[in-house]
Design a protein around this motif. Structure first.
Motif, PDB file in Angstrom:
ATOM      1  N   UNK A 219       0.843  -1.197   0.000  1.00  0.00           N
ATOM      2  CA  UNK A 219       0.000   0.000   0.000  1.00  0.00           C
ATOM      3  C   UNK A 219       0.876   1.243   0.000  1.00  0.00           C
ATOM      4  N   UNK A 220       0.498   2.220  -0.828  1.00  0.00           N
ATOM      5  CA  UNK A 220       1.195   3.496  -0.928  1.00  0.00           C
ATOM      6  C   UNK A 220       0.265   4.587  -0.424  1.00  0.00           C
ATOM      7  N   UNK A 221       0.691   5.286   0.610  1.00  0.00           N
ATOM      8  CA  UNK A 221      -0.147   6.313   1.228  1.00  0.00           C
ATOM      9  C   UNK A 221       0.579   7.647   1.240  1.00  0.00           C
ATOM     10  N   UNK A 222      -0.132   8.703   0.840  1.00  0.00           N
ATOM     11  CA  UNK A 222       0.379  10.066   0.877  1.00  0.00           C
ATOM     12  C   UNK A 222      -0.728  10.977   1.374  1.00  0.00           C
ATOM     13  N   UNK A 223      -0.404  12.244   1.679  1.00  0.00           N
ATOM     14  CA  UNK A 223      -1.450  13.156   2.132  1.00  0.00           C
ATOM     15  C   UNK A 223      -2.580  13.332   1.128  1.00  0.00           C
ATOM     16  N   UNK A 224      -2.259  13.276  -0.169  1.00  0.00           N
ATOM     17  CA  UNK A 224      -3.272  13.423  -1.206  1.00  0.00           C
ATOM     18  C   UNK A 224      -3.167  12.258  -2.188  1.00  0.00           C
ATOM     19  N   UNK A 225      -4.249  12.000  -2.892  1.00  0.00           N
ATOM     20  CA  UNK A 225      -4.247  10.933  -3.883  1.00  0.00           C
ATOM     21  C   UNK A 225      -3.241  11.226  -4.990  1.00  0.00           C
ATOM     22  N   UNK A 226      -3.134  12.471  -5.391  1.00  0.00           N
ATOM     23  CA  UNK A 226      -2.202  12.826  -6.458  1.00  0.00           C
ATOM     24  C   UNK A 226      -0.771  12.456  -6.069  1.00  0.00           C
ATOM     25  N   UNK A 227      -0.404  12.715  -4.820  1.00  0.00           N
ATOM     26  CA  UNK A 227       0.950  12.399  -4.368  1.00  0.00           C
ATOM     27  C   UNK A 227       1.206  10.899  -4.321  1.00  0.00           C
TER      28      UNK A 227
ATOM     29  N   UNK B  76      -1.056  -0.966  -4.421  1.00  0.00           N
ATOM     30  CA  UNK B  76      -2.266  -0.136  -4.433  1.00  0.00           C
ATOM     31  C   UNK B  76      -1.936   1.264  -3.942  1.00  0.00           C
ATOM     32  N   UNK B  77      -2.373   2.251  -4.709  1.00  0.00           N
ATOM     33  CA  UNK B  77      -2.223   3.648  -4.322  1.00  0.00           C
ATOM     34  C   UNK B  77      -3.487   4.094  -3.592  1.00  0.00           C
ATOM     35  N   UNK B  78      -3.314   4.610  -2.370  1.00  0.00           N
ATOM     36  CA  UNK B  78      -4.462   4.948  -1.538  1.00  0.00           C
ATOM     37  C   UNK B  78      -4.784   6.432  -1.571  1.00  0.00           C
ATOM     38  N   UNK B  79      -6.065   6.784  -1.572  1.00  0.00           N
ATOM     39  CA  UNK B  79      -6.447   8.191  -1.424  1.00  0.00           C
ATOM     40  C   UNK B  79      -6.113   8.669  -0.023  1.00  0.00           C
ATOM     41  N   UNK B  80      -5.791   9.950   0.109  1.00  0.00           N
ATOM     42  CA  UNK B  80      -5.341  10.470   1.392  1.00  0.00           C
ATOM     43  C   UNK B  80      -6.457  10.900   2.309  1.00  0.00           C
ATOM     44  N   UNK B  81      -7.477  10.071   2.473  1.00  0.00           N
ATOM     45  CA  UNK B  81      -8.586  10.399   3.363  1.00  0.00           C
ATOM     46  C   UNK B  81      -8.889   9.214   4.263  1.00  0.00           C
TER      47      UNK B  81
END
Length: 247
Positions: free
Chosen positions: A70-78, A116-121
């Motif tokens: 899992x890839x998590x960032x503050x925003x989905x774009x990041x 998986x890229x995660x949305x930042x919410x």
């Protein structure tokens, strides 16, 4: 299939980085070969922290069948930016593990692994479990509640957590983790340690950004906010003195 090559790549993550045409810096090689379960990368901008994280993510997906990264960032774009780096690494490796499906958010491989890229919410990321590797990008800017909501995903799988960032003040879970006595494996890489950043560029950046931003972005220092009336250290010492005089 080149069995010898595949075995070598499986046993040494740095070879995977070299396979895509990149020579790892000494600290990157150390991170890739680490077996640490909890890693903090306090690295300056453009030091290669997201690249090494992408290599680690792809290596996990390729050589740990049925793994979930899992890839998590503050925003989905990041998080999508980090996901694109993972895709680039995967495509350049010319792996014997073909893709089953690919979207803007997910890469699923024939061995059952997923990136998986995660949305930042916080409200939209629950439900994942059995995570093999959780990568938290721009960690200093990830809200506490978001970070706390993803940690339980590692509970049963005993998966790894790699958090990478530059500092962003003396607040939040990233700062607390860095200064804690918890068993994190910690790395600090400043601009002076990055061979791709010239002294001329740093001199220009110091003039353009000012002392506070320059020290934070390029020399990985945790600094109190410029608008803060009292430093965190002063506040903590004041509370310590109050506790000392409590009867």
């Amino acid at each position: 299939m080149d069995v010898a090559r595949d075995l070598a790549l499986a046993l040494d993550e740095t070879l995977l980085m070299r396979e895509v045409g990149l020579t790892p810096d000494p600290w990157q090689a150390q991170v890739l070969r680490s077996t640490g379960q909890r890693i903090l990368l306090n690295c300056c901008r453009q030091s290669g922290k997201s690249t090494v994280s992408a290599v680690l993510a792809v290596h996990t997906a390729l050589y740990q069948p049925a793994s979930l990264v899992l890839l998590l960032s503050p925003t989905l774009r990041q998080s999508q930016e980090l996901f694109r780096k993972c895709l680039n690494v995967y495509r350049l490796v010319a792996s014997d593990v073909p893709p089953e499906s690919e979207t803007k958010l997910t890469l699923e491989l024939a061995n059952g692994s997923r990136i998986v890229s995660l949305p930042g919410k916080e409200g939209t990321i629950r439900g994942f479990s059995g995570v093999s590797l959780l990568v938290v990008d721009e960690a200093a800017r990830v809200p506490d509640e978001l970070y706390y909501s993803v940690r339980p995903m590692l509970a049963v799988s005993h998966g790894r957590l790699v958090a990478l960032s530059t500092p962003f003040g003396t607040r939040g879970w990233w700062y607390e983790a860095w200064r804690s006595t918890d068993p994190w494996e910690r790395y600090t890489i400043t601009a002076a340690q990055c061979p791709r950043i010239s002294s001329e560029f740093l001199a220009e950046e110091k003039r353009a950004l000012g002392e506070w931003w320059f020290r934070q972005e390029y020399f990985c220092e945790f600094l109190d906010a410029q608008t803060q009336a009292f430093s965190r250290d002063l506040i903590e010492r004041a509370f310590g003195e109050v506790e000392t005089w409590t009867f």
